[in-house]
Structure formats: structure tokens, C-alpha cells
Design an enzyme around this catalytic site. Sequence first.
Site, PDB file in Angstrom:
ATOM      1  N   GLY A   1       0.783  -1.284   0.047  1.00  0.00           N
ATOM      2  CA  GLY A   1       0.093   0.108   0.075  1.00  0.00           C
ATOM      3  C   GLY A   1       0.688   1.170  -0.163  1.00  0.00           C
ATOM      4  O   GLY A   1       1.969   1.236   0.269  1.00  0.00           O
TER       5      GLY A   1
ATOM      6  N   GLN B   1       3.453  10.049   1.175  1.00  0.00           N
ATOM      7  CA  GLN B   1       4.568   9.368   1.205  1.00  0.00           C
ATOM      8  C   GLN B   1       5.702   9.528   0.004  1.00  0.00           C
ATOM      9  O   GLN B   1       6.847   9.448   0.319  1.00  0.00           O
ATOM     10  CB  GLN B   1       4.287   7.711   1.343  1.00  0.00           C
ATOM     11  CG  GLN B   1       3.793   7.203   2.614  1.00  0.00           C
ATOM     12  CD  GLN B   1       3.600   5.749   2.720  1.00  0.00           C
ATOM     13  OE1 GLN B   1       2.627   5.195   2.448  1.00  0.00           O
ATOM     14  NE2 GLN B   1       4.523   5.105   3.277  1.00  0.00           N
TER      15      GLN B   1
ATOM     16  N   CYS C   1       6.260  -0.112   7.635  1.00  0.00           N
ATOM     17  CA  CYS C   1       5.910   1.113   7.084  1.00  0.00           C
ATOM     18  C   CYS C   1       7.071   1.474   6.077  1.00  0.00           C
ATOM     19  O   CYS C   1       8.172   1.491   6.730  1.00  0.00           O
ATOM     20  CB  CYS C   1       5.220   2.078   7.813  1.00  0.00           C
ATOM     21  SG  CYS C   1       4.787   3.669   7.011  1.00  0.00           S
ATOM     22  N   LEU C   2       6.792   1.764   4.834  1.00  0.00           N
ATOM     23  CA  LEU C   2       7.860   2.125   3.928  1.00  0.00           C
ATOM     24  C   LEU C   2       8.651   3.428   4.433  1.00  0.00           C
ATOM     25  O   LEU C   2       9.650   3.808   3.992  1.00  0.00           O
ATOM     26  CB  LEU C   2       7.436   2.160   2.384  1.00  0.00           C
ATOM     27  CG  LEU C   2       6.900   0.952   1.715  1.00  0.00           C
ATOM     28  CD1 LEU C   2       6.270   1.053   0.691  1.00  0.00           C
ATOM     29  CD2 LEU C   2       8.318  -0.030   1.694  1.00  0.00           C
TER      30      LEU C   2
ATOM     31  N   HIS D   1      -4.042   1.523   7.747  1.00  0.00           N
ATOM     32  CA  HIS D   1      -2.833   2.039   8.047  1.00  0.00           C
ATOM     33  C   HIS D   1      -2.572   3.017   7.224  1.00  0.00           C
ATOM     34  O   HIS D   1      -1.990   4.225   7.526  1.00  0.00           O
ATOM     35  CB  HIS D   1      -1.720   0.958   7.552  1.00  0.00           C
ATOM     36  CG  HIS D   1      -0.375   1.289   7.581  1.00  0.00           C
ATOM     37  ND1 HIS D   1       0.727   0.834   8.336  1.00  0.00           N
ATOM     38  CD2 HIS D   1       0.280   2.028   6.458  1.00  0.00           C
ATOM     39  CE1 HIS D   1       1.873   1.326   7.980  1.00  0.00           C
ATOM     40  NE2 HIS D   1       1.583   1.919   6.938  1.00  0.00           N
ATOM     41  N   GLU D   2      -3.224   2.956   5.996  1.00  0.00           N
ATOM     42  CA  GLU D   2      -3.141   3.955   4.666  1.00  0.00           C
ATOM     43  C   GLU D   2      -3.844   5.241   5.039  1.00  0.00           C
ATOM     44  O   GLU D   2      -3.503   6.076   4.794  1.00  0.00           O
ATOM     45  CB  GLU D   2      -3.541   3.460   3.297  1.00  0.00           C
ATOM     46  CG  GLU D   2      -2.496   2.234   2.803  1.00  0.00           C
ATOM     47  CD  GLU D   2      -1.203   2.260   3.021  1.00  0.00           C
ATOM     48  OE1 GLU D   2      -0.493   3.615   2.799  1.00  0.00           O
ATOM     49  OE2 GLU D   2      -0.350   1.280   3.081  1.00  0.00           O
TER      50      GLU D   2
ATOM     51  N   HIS E   1      -2.279   7.530   7.369  1.00  0.00           N
ATOM     52  CA  HIS E   1      -1.101   8.393   6.681  1.00  0.00           C
ATOM     53  C   HIS E   1      -1.904   9.780   6.230  1.00  0.00           C
ATOM     54  O   HIS E   1      -1.174  10.661   6.234  1.00  0.00           O
ATOM     55  CB  HIS E   1      -0.529   7.873   5.323  1.00  0.00           C
ATOM     56  CG  HIS E   1       0.525   6.789   5.837  1.00  0.00           C
ATOM     57  ND1 HIS E   1       1.821   7.225   6.114  1.00  0.00           N
ATOM     58  CD2 HIS E   1       0.852   5.488   5.478  1.00  0.00           C
ATOM     59  CE1 HIS E   1       2.760   6.230   6.261  1.00  0.00           C
ATOM     60  NE2 HIS E   1       2.132   5.099   5.741  1.00  0.00           N
TER      61      HIS E   1
HETATM   62  O1  GNR Z   1       4.161  -2.516   2.574  1.00  0.00           O
HETATM   63  C1  GNR Z   1       3.503  -2.501   3.608  1.00  0.00           C
HETATM   64  N1  GNR Z   1       3.360  -3.439   4.134  1.00  0.00           N
HETATM   65  C2  GNR Z   1       2.436  -3.608   5.624  1.00  0.00           C
HETATM   66  C3  GNR Z   1       2.451  -4.556   6.136  1.00  0.00           C
HETATM   67  C4  GNR Z   1       1.507  -4.533   7.451  1.00  0.00           C
HETATM   68  C5  GNR Z   1       0.508  -3.731   7.644  1.00  0.00           C
HETATM   69  C6  GNR Z   1       0.736  -2.607   6.917  1.00  0.00           C
HETATM   70  C7  GNR Z   1       1.713  -2.512   5.722  1.00  0.00           C
HETATM   71  S1  GNR Z   1       1.631  -1.098   4.643  1.00  0.00           S
HETATM   72  C8  GNR Z   1       3.280  -1.068   4.011  1.00  0.00           C
HETATM   73  C9  GNR Z   1       3.503  -0.167   3.158  1.00  0.00           C
HETATM   74  C10 GNR Z   1       3.236   1.273   3.797  1.00  0.00           C
HETATM   75  O2  GNR Z   1       4.058   1.909   4.491  1.00  0.00           O
HETATM   76  N2  GNR Z   1       2.342   1.859   3.190  1.00  0.00           N
HETATM   77  O3  GNR Z   1       1.857   3.025   4.032  1.00  0.00           O
HETATM   78 NI    NI Z   2       2.985   3.236   5.883  1.00  0.00          NI
END
Ligand code: GNR
Ligand code: NI
Length: 150
Positions: free
Chosen positions: A46, A51, A93-94, A135-136, A139
Site C-alpha cells: 500500500g 509518502q 511502513c515504507l 494504515h494508509e 497516513h
Molecule cells: O508494505 C507495507 N506492508 C504492510 C504490512 C502490514 C501492515 C501495513 C503495511 S503497509 C506497508 C506499506 C506502507 O508503508 N504503506 O503506507
Molecule cells: Ni505506511
Amino acid sequence: MAVKTIITEPNKLLRQISKPVENVGKEEQQLMNDMLDTMYDANGIGLAAIQIGIPKRIIVMDIAKDEKKEPRYFVNPVIVNRDPIKKTHEEGCLSVPGYYEEVSRPTAVKVKALNEKGEAFEITAEGLLAVCIQHEMDHLNGKLFVDYIS
Ligand code: GNR
Ligand code: NI
């Protein structure tokens, strides 16, 4: 194909509240393509526009395994229903490289959004899709998963 640089902590942009998209046009579609290229390049599932430094309420996601691409697009997403039952799942999270922590969130959420063509849709997300979309959406509101951990 345009792989953009993913912003990482510490960076104030990641705390910015992203703005609603007024019209899903060419510019937004190009942005979504760049976001997908960037996400796939980083092996993520995601990505939120902020980001890559763009404060718009746009998310791309693909939780499909292997080579089978199943891109999903969420513009101006809103959670309209949350399952009262929560579950923890390990998140990364990236934008916060190297950290992996268990985060507790509702197991399912009903989300209203626009797709890449600007059409409204609704989806009830469960499992990894529910984890990822929450999670997204954090952000979009300047929140990172590490904020849940003391
Ligand atoms: O790649 C991602 N893997 C992930 C794994 C578990 C819970 C959330 C994520 S999101 C993350 C990519 C990211 O940072 N998206 O904002
Ligand atoms: Ni993230």
C-alpha cells in the site's frame, strides 16, 4: 513508469493532513500510476500520496501475492463502519524502515471512496486488506503506525 522517492521519518510532511481531491482527472491518474510504480518497486502492499510528498487523499494498494497484479485505488476514502472486534497484526511502513510492531485495529471496516475513474464505491475490508487500508488512511491524517506504540 515513474518510481518516486519515498519520504521517511523524520520528515514533517508525514505529519501533514492530506487534502480531499476535488476531481479525479489526468493529473490524479498520473499520480496514482506513479504511486503504484513506486509501491511495487519497494515491494509494498500500500502507499499513500503523502509518502511521495503529495498531500492528497489518495491511496493505492495491492495485497495480491506473486506476479498477479490486483491494484486498488482509493480517493477520498472514509470509514463508514468499524467492526467492534479488534485484532493485532504485525505492521511495517515504507516511511519507517526497519520497524515492525503489532498494532491493534478493528478486524473489518466498511470504506466509501472513489476509484481511479472517480466513481464512488463501497467495500467491506477484512484481514490484511482491512489492516492495510486503516494504515494508509492514518497516513492521510498524518499518523504513523509507530504512534500506537509507547
Ligand atoms: O508494505 C507495507 N506492508 C504492510 C504490512 C502490514 C501492515 C501495513 C503495511 S503497509 C506497508 C506499506 C506502507 O508503508 N504503506 O503506507
Ligand atoms: Ni505506511
